[in-house]
Design a protein around this motif. Structure first.
Motif, PDB file in Angstrom:
ATOM      1  N   ILE A   1     -62.113  31.989  30.480  1.00 33.53           N
ATOM      2  CA  ILE A   1     -62.154  32.504  29.113  1.00 33.53           C
ATOM      3  C   ILE A   1     -63.124  33.680  28.936  1.00 33.53           C
ATOM      4  CG2 ILE A   1     -63.873  30.835  28.253  1.00 33.53           C
ATOM      5  CD1 ILE A   1     -61.985  30.861  25.676  1.00 33.53           C
ATOM      6  N   GLY A   2     -64.208  33.687  29.729  1.00 32.82           N
ATOM      7  CA  GLY A   2     -65.169  34.780  29.621  1.00 32.82           C
ATOM      8  C   GLY A   2     -64.501  36.126  29.870  1.00 32.82           C
ATOM      9  N   ALA A   3     -63.759  36.214  30.970  1.00 33.29           N
ATOM     10  CA  ALA A   3     -63.085  37.471  31.332  1.00 33.29           C
ATOM     11  C   ALA A   3     -62.069  37.856  30.261  1.00 33.29           C
ATOM     12  CB  ALA A   3     -62.397  37.321  32.681  1.00 33.29           C
ATOM     13  N   THR A   4     -61.382  36.847  29.705  1.00 33.94           N
ATOM     14  CA  THR A   4     -60.384  37.116  28.672  1.00 33.94           C
ATOM     15  C   THR A   4     -61.044  37.748  27.442  1.00 33.94           C
ATOM     16  OG1 THR A   4     -59.143  35.197  29.437  1.00 33.94           O
ATOM     17  CG2 THR A   4     -58.598  36.032  27.259  1.00 33.94           C
ATOM     18  N   ILE A   5     -62.152  37.129  26.979  1.00 31.45           N
ATOM     19  CA  ILE A   5     -62.829  37.645  25.781  1.00 31.45           C
ATOM     20  C   ILE A   5     -63.396  39.042  26.051  1.00 31.45           C
ATOM     21  CG2 ILE A   5     -64.717  37.257  24.150  1.00 31.45           C
ATOM     22  CD1 ILE A   5     -64.384  34.237  24.688  1.00 31.45           C
ATOM     23  N   GLU A   6     -63.988  39.217  27.246  1.00 29.00           N
ATOM     24  CA  GLU A   6     -64.575  40.526  27.555  1.00 29.00           C
ATOM     25  C   GLU A   6     -63.522  41.624  27.576  1.00 29.00           C
ATOM     26  OE1 GLU A   6     -66.885  39.772  31.102  1.00 29.00           O
ATOM     27  OE2 GLU A   6     -68.035  38.268  29.972  1.00 29.00           O
ATOM     28  N   SER A   7     -62.317  41.312  28.072  1.00 26.54           N
ATOM     29  CA  SER A   7     -61.267  42.341  28.095  1.00 26.54           C
ATOM     30  C   SER A   7     -60.849  42.686  26.662  1.00 26.54           C
ATOM     31  CB  SER A   7     -60.070  41.874  28.923  1.00 26.54           C
ATOM     32  OG  SER A   7     -59.261  40.979  28.195  1.00 26.54           O
ATOM     33  N   LEU A   8     -60.870  41.691  25.764  1.00 31.36           N
ATOM     34  CA  LEU A   8     -60.524  41.957  24.358  1.00 31.36           C
ATOM     35  C   LEU A   8     -61.604  42.819  23.693  1.00 31.36           C
ATOM     36  CD1 LEU A   8     -59.077  38.509  23.211  1.00 31.36           C
ATOM     37  CD2 LEU A   8     -57.837  40.664  23.409  1.00 31.36           C
ATOM     38  N   GLN A   9     -62.872  42.558  24.082  1.00 29.12           N
ATOM     39  CA  GLN A   9     -63.968  43.356  23.505  1.00 29.12           C
ATOM     40  C   GLN A   9     -63.843  44.824  23.893  1.00 29.12           C
ATOM     41  OE1 GLN A   9     -67.191  40.865  25.129  1.00 29.12           O
ATOM     42  NE2 GLN A   9     -67.965  40.619  23.031  1.00 29.12           N
ATOM     43  N   GLN A  10     -63.226  45.047  25.062  1.00 33.31           N
ATOM     44  CA  GLN A  10     -63.115  46.429  25.541  1.00 33.31           C
ATOM     45  C   GLN A  10     -61.851  47.138  25.062  1.00 33.31           C
ATOM     46  OE1 GLN A  10     -63.760  45.958  29.757  1.00 33.31           O
ATOM     47  NE2 GLN A  10     -65.796  45.145  29.275  1.00 33.31           N
TER      48      GLN A  10
ATOM     49  N   VAL B   1     -56.559  41.866  29.368  1.00 35.26           N
ATOM     50  CA  VAL B   1     -55.716  42.915  28.839  1.00 35.26           C
ATOM     51  C   VAL B   1     -56.349  44.288  29.106  1.00 35.26           C
ATOM     52  CG1 VAL B   1     -56.783  42.725  26.547  1.00 35.26           C
ATOM     53  CG2 VAL B   1     -54.436  43.568  26.758  1.00 35.26           C
ATOM     54  N   ALA B   2     -55.490  45.321  29.307  1.00 35.75           N
ATOM     55  CA  ALA B   2     -55.987  46.673  29.557  1.00 35.75           C
ATOM     56  C   ALA B   2     -56.454  47.302  28.241  1.00 35.75           C
ATOM     57  CB  ALA B   2     -54.890  47.516  30.192  1.00 35.75           C
ATOM     58  N   PRO B   3     -57.483  48.173  28.278  1.00 38.69           N
ATOM     59  CA  PRO B   3     -58.072  48.712  27.046  1.00 38.69           C
ATOM     60  C   PRO B   3     -57.066  49.395  26.100  1.00 38.69           C
ATOM     61  CG  PRO B   3     -59.466  49.243  28.923  1.00 38.69           C
ATOM     62  CD  PRO B   3     -58.230  48.602  29.475  1.00 38.69           C
ATOM     63  N   GLU B   4     -56.047  50.084  26.642  1.00 33.81           N
ATOM     64  CA  GLU B   4     -55.133  50.834  25.778  1.00 33.81           C
ATOM     65  C   GLU B   4     -53.940  50.006  25.305  1.00 33.81           C
ATOM     66  OE1 GLU B   4     -55.699  53.823  24.565  1.00 33.81           O
ATOM     67  OE2 GLU B   4     -57.606  53.831  25.673  1.00 33.81           O
ATOM     68  N   ALA B   5     -53.843  48.766  25.767  1.00 33.08           N
ATOM     69  CA  ALA B   5     -52.628  47.974  25.529  1.00 33.08           C
ATOM     70  C   ALA B   5     -52.282  47.845  24.054  1.00 33.08           C
ATOM     71  CB  ALA B   5     -52.784  46.597  26.158  1.00 33.08           C
ATOM     72  N   LEU B   6     -53.282  47.557  23.218  1.00 30.02           N
ATOM     73  CA  LEU B   6     -52.989  47.298  21.807  1.00 30.02           C
ATOM     74  C   LEU B   6     -52.470  48.549  21.103  1.00 30.02           C
ATOM     75  CD1 LEU B   6     -52.906  45.140  19.703  1.00 30.02           C
ATOM     76  CD2 LEU B   6     -55.305  45.599  19.149  1.00 30.02           C
TER      77      LEU B   6
ATOM     78  N   GLY C   1     -32.718  38.224  12.469  1.00 25.31           N
ATOM     79  CA  GLY C   1     -32.220  39.595  12.471  1.00 25.31           C
ATOM     80  C   GLY C   1     -33.268  40.652  12.759  1.00 25.31           C
ATOM     81  N   TYR C   2     -34.458  40.237  13.166  1.00 21.56           N
ATOM     82  CA  TYR C   2     -35.477  41.230  13.515  1.00 21.56           C
ATOM     83  C   TYR C   2     -35.332  41.643  14.974  1.00 21.56           C
ATOM     84  CZ  TYR C   2     -37.855  39.943   9.189  1.00 21.56           C
ATOM     85  OH  TYR C   2     -38.165  39.716   7.881  1.00 21.56           O
ATOM     86  N   LEU C   3     -36.091  42.688  15.321  1.00 25.60           N
ATOM     87  CA  LEU C   3     -36.039  43.168  16.706  1.00 25.60           C
ATOM     88  C   LEU C   3     -37.303  42.780  17.468  1.00 25.60           C
ATOM     89  CD1 LEU C   3     -34.717  46.784  16.101  1.00 25.60           C
ATOM     90  CD2 LEU C   3     -33.427  44.851  17.001  1.00 25.60           C
ATOM     91  N   ILE C   4     -37.137  42.607  18.774  1.00 23.01           N
ATOM     92  CA  ILE C   4     -38.293  42.390  19.648  1.00 23.01           C
ATOM     93  C   ILE C   4     -38.312  43.535  20.656  1.00 23.01           C
ATOM     94  CG2 ILE C   4     -39.365  40.879  21.362  1.00 23.01           C
ATOM     95  CD1 ILE C   4     -37.923  38.525  19.963  1.00 23.01           C
ATOM     96  N   ALA C   5     -39.375  44.328  20.628  1.00 24.55           N
ATOM     97  CA  ALA C   5     -39.461  45.490  21.520  1.00 24.55           C
ATOM     98  C   ALA C   5     -40.380  45.176  22.696  1.00 24.55           C
ATOM     99  CB  ALA C   5     -39.980  46.687  20.750  1.00 24.55           C
ATOM    100  N   ASN C   6     -40.441  46.112  23.630  1.00 22.63           N
ATOM    101  CA  ASN C   6     -41.285  45.912  24.812  1.00 22.63           C
ATOM    102  C   ASN C   6     -42.047  47.197  25.109  1.00 22.63           C
ATOM    103  OD1 ASN C   6     -40.939  46.196  28.262  1.00 22.63           O
ATOM    104  ND2 ASN C   6     -42.209  44.618  27.377  1.00 22.63           N
ATOM    105  N   ALA C   7     -43.311  47.054  25.433  1.00 18.24           N
ATOM    106  CA  ALA C   7     -44.128  48.197  25.827  1.00 18.24           C
ATOM    107  C   ALA C   7     -44.671  47.936  27.226  1.00 18.24           C
ATOM    108  CB  ALA C   7     -45.267  48.381  24.834  1.00 18.24           C
ATOM    109  N   PRO C   8     -43.931  48.345  28.267  1.00 12.09           N
ATOM    110  CA  PRO C   8     -44.376  48.029  29.635  1.00 12.09           C
ATOM    111  C   PRO C   8     -45.720  48.661  29.972  1.00 12.09           C
ATOM    112  CG  PRO C   8     -42.460  49.486  29.659  1.00 12.09           C
ATOM    113  CD  PRO C   8     -42.650  49.064  28.245  1.00 12.09           C
ATOM    114  N   ALA C   9     -46.073  49.750  29.245  1.00 13.41           N
ATOM    115  CA  ALA C   9     -47.349  50.401  29.547  1.00 13.41           C
ATOM    116  C   ALA C   9     -48.535  49.606  29.005  1.00 13.41           C
ATOM    117  CB  ALA C   9     -47.355  51.815  28.973  1.00 13.41           C
ATOM    118  N   ALA C  10     -48.274  48.653  28.100  1.00 13.57           N
ATOM    119  CA  ALA C  10     -49.349  47.800  27.589  1.00 13.57           C
ATOM    120  C   ALA C  10     -49.582  46.687  28.613  1.00 13.57           C
ATOM    121  CB  ALA C  10     -48.956  47.215  26.247  1.00 13.57           C
ATOM    122  N   THR C  11     -50.507  46.955  29.525  1.00 17.96           N
ATOM    123  CA  THR C  11     -50.620  46.064  30.687  1.00 17.96           C
ATOM    124  C   THR C  11     -51.512  44.853  30.437  1.00 17.96           C
ATOM    125  OG1 THR C  11     -50.503  48.095  31.957  1.00 17.96           O
ATOM    126  CG2 THR C  11     -51.004  46.092  33.173  1.00 17.96           C
ATOM    127  N   VAL C  12     -51.021  43.705  30.859  1.00 18.90           N
ATOM    128  CA  VAL C  12     -51.809  42.469  30.837  1.00 18.90           C
ATOM    129  C   VAL C  12     -51.760  41.877  32.240  1.00 18.90           C
ATOM    130  CG1 VAL C  12     -52.093  40.210  29.778  1.00 18.90           C
ATOM    131  CG2 VAL C  12     -50.968  42.027  28.525  1.00 18.90           C
TER     132      VAL C  12
END
Lengths: 258, 414
Positions: free
Chosen positions: B65-74, B143-148, B241-252
């Protein structure tokens, strides 16, 4: 020229797809594009057609291969027969040297049984035809060798093996391996294997003359029929002449002898 | 007769499988060619970015969990627009203590509740946020910094997009099994992308799928979904009826089961969840109203389970026959090693040609997946392992999942 242009366009499309796709995330749409379904169907059908074509091409190559070998053997037998007829003018050594090697018949038998096991209904008729010819060649070789042996005072050792692959002979596979093993050990041994149910009149006549029952596997050795599975030791007991034959000098054998 | 029928079924199944692979490939190429009327603002000014809440549901995850939270902080995202909500779902280890160590970050809130399952943790957080977008990051992922920013850009462009999935890669593969999964995940990157292009994504995976909060609320929050809440939510979104998109560049990068036992357990859960949800959402199968999803994607997902099991059983039968022949031969002739090669005996039946083509196609799809996920264009080194062994592992959990689904046994997470 046209094909090359198409290939270029396709490559361009794929590269464009890869580079664009990796930059732009997808905006999904839900529309069904029927052209995609059709294109995919045509490509898949094309792949299937190609596979069918390639497979039948290689199969016909195989059939041609076997037929060529059979032609060769049949010519050899014919030439041997002719030589035999002209025996007065030839020495027995010539005849013996020119006889068909048992290994040639064995290779052919292996190839035929492989093709048979591969199945494929279109191929099966052709394989049966080849098998019938093969049985004829075997009978011919057997008769001729018997005659040559009589005239030239040779002592060839024969085993006639009758099998069935209709699923009614559980020991046939094992018996086949025993005979293969014997042929490998004694390259001079002449084993002839016959599909008991094959519709060849010469074969059926042979079965009738020798009075072979359908109690398979059956071995015909020196005019006597043996029914049921016979292992190597039993065959060596029935056929003591085997010991007089030259043994193969393969590495396996030398290892065994050690 | 039965054997002949079996051969016909083999060819029909091979045609269906190949058709699906080709369909995906053609769709992928078409997605790249499609003219884009919308330009994406991956560089949206900070002021225009919406508020987003990322939930980290966790149960006994003190190690990761530490690594997970730290990646979110970044994450490259304005601090006043990002909430990180950690929900400890009744852990019995030091998860809560570790999480509370990060609580001095004003973006982070840590909650503790009684254990109730992942969906309850998600709903717990949903009830405690006003953010416009809400997402989840499993506690074994970083998660990668630019993903969001990549993901949010898509929401801004298209109002009908209710969820965006990321590009999921494997966190440092170590065991042989993880190396094989690495290849599988590359293939998944391709599939997720192409499915989104077809408007047919039916899973919003736990690692960093982001949702429009209003849609999630309108749908009534997360459900248990037979232990696959991510699949159930995606189907519900599609149904509305909504859409689900994908952003492959948002790396996890996500953790994967290191052992066969753990992998089989995870995959039984996935397959079981799909089968049980398929029953509940059966009206979508074959239904043209849901576009490609109803017409081909969902039916194929179901059929492919049957095809996988059928091929596996057939191969198993053939292999046992071969083994039997080998033993009979061995009994008579002893062990023979004959290294001579005769082209006459190379198997050139139609079946084998089709298998060669199918494998080649899979390799192409993997290359595209690697391209989407990492920008490189090459096959992972462990691809041969994946091709040779993975297809024999998959049917194991397929069979077990089908049996469990039939008897409705339920599945556990761990």
């Amino acid at each position: 020229m046209h094909a090359r242009h198409d290939a270029f366009l396709l490559r361009h499309a794929i590269l464009a797809a890869m580079s664009e796709n990796s930059q732009d995330p997808i905006i999904a749409t839900r529309d069904v594009r029927w052209s995609t379904y059709l294109i995919a169907f045509l490509i898949t059908a094309f792949i299937f057609a190609t596979a069918l074509f390639a497979s039948s091409y290689f199969n016909s190559r195989r059939v041609a291969d076997v037929r060529a070998t059979q032609d060769e053997i049949s010519t050899d037998i014919l030439s041997l027969e002719t030589q035999f007829d002209l025996l007065q003018e030839h020495s027995c050594t010539d005849v013996a040297e020119n006889s068909i090697l048992p290994s040639a018949l064995q290779t052919l038998a292996n190839r035929l049984s492989y093709m048979e096991s591969q199945g494929g209904s279109s191929n099966q008729a052709e394989v049966t035809r080849l098998k019938r010819l093969y049985s004829l060649l075997e009978i011919k070789d057997y008769l001729l060798m018997k005659q040559v042996a009589g005239k030239c005072n040779l002592k060839p050792v024969f085993i006639l093996y009758f099998y069935s692959n209709k699923g009614d002979c559980t020991d046939c596979e094992k018996q086949g391996y025993v005979l293969t093993g014997l042929s490998q050990q004694y390259p001079q041994l002449r084993t002839y294997s016959f599909d008991y149910n094959l519709d060849v009149s010469a074969l059926q006549t042979l079965i009738a003359i020798e009075n072979i029952r359908s109690d398979l596997p059956a071995l015909l050795i020196n005019g006597k029929a043996y029914y049921g599975f016979q292992d190597q030791e039993q065959i060596e007991k029935i056929l003591p002449e085997l010991k007089n034959l030259e043994k193969a000098t393969s590495t396996k054998e030398t290892a065994k002898q050690k | 007769m039965l054997w002949e029928l079996g051969i016909s079924i083999v060819y029909v199944f091979l045609f269906i499988s190949l058709y699906y692979q080709v369909f995906m490939l053609v769709s992928f190429i078409e997605a790249g060619r499609r003219p884009r009327t919308i330009r994406l603002h991956t560089h949206t000014p900070d002021d225009d970015l919406p508020t987003t809440a990322i939930i980290v549901p966790c149960f006994n995850e003190e190690r990761g969990i530490g690594a997970t939270i730290e990646s979110l902080q970044q994450l490259n995202y304005p601090a006043d627009k990002l909430e990180i909500i950690i929900v400890d779902d009744g852990s019995t280890d030091g998860t809560l203590l570790t999480a509370e160590g990060y609580a001095d970050d004003p973006r982070i809130r840590v909650f503790h509740k009684e254990n109730g399952g992942k969906h309850t943790a998600m709903n717990y957080a949903l009830a405690r946020t006003d953010a416009a977008f809400i997402g989840c990051l499993d506690a074994d992922s970083v998660v990668a910094p630019e993903a969001l920013r990549h993901i949010v850009a898509i929401f801004i462009e298209n109002e009908k997009v209710a969820a965006v999935t990321p590009g999921i890669l494997i966190k440092k593969p170590e065991t042989m099994l993880q190396h094989m999964q690495h290849v599988e995940y590359s293939l998944s990157v391709f599939n997720r992308y192409t499915l989104a292009a077809l408007g047919s994504a039916f899973i919003t995976p736990g690692p960093f799928s982001i949702f429009r909060t209003s849609v999630v609320r309108e749908a009534g929050g997360w459900r248990h979904g037979h232990s696959t809440e991510d699949l159930e939510m995606a189907l519900r979104i599609q149904q509305q009826g909504y859409l689900i998109a994908n952003a492959p560049a948002a790396t996890v990068h996500t953790g994967t089961p290191p052992t066969l036992r753990a992998l089989i357990r995870q995959r039984i859960r996935w397959t079981y969840g799909f089968l049980r949800n398929a029953v509940e959402y059966r009206h979508m199968f074959g239904n043209a109203a849901f576009g490609n999803l109803g017409l081909i994607i969902l039916p194929m997902a179901l059929i492919s389970i049957g095809i996988g099991i059928f091929f596996f059983l057939r191969i198993l039968y053939s292999a046992s026959q071969e083994l039997l022949h080998f033993f009979v031969r061995y009994e008579v002739l002893g062990f023979e090693f004959n290294p001579s090669f005769d082209p006459f005996y190379v198997n050139t039946s139609m079946l084998w040609f089709l298998i060669y083509v199918a494998v080649a196609l899979i390799l192409v799809l993997i290359v595209f997946g690697v391209g989407l996920g990492t920008g490189k264009r090459r096959l992972p080194a462990s691809t041969p392992l994946f091709v040779a062994f993975y297809s024999f592992l998959v049917p194991l959990w397929l069979i077990m999942a089908v049996i469990r689904a039939v008897f409705k046994t339920g599945v556990r997470w761990r």
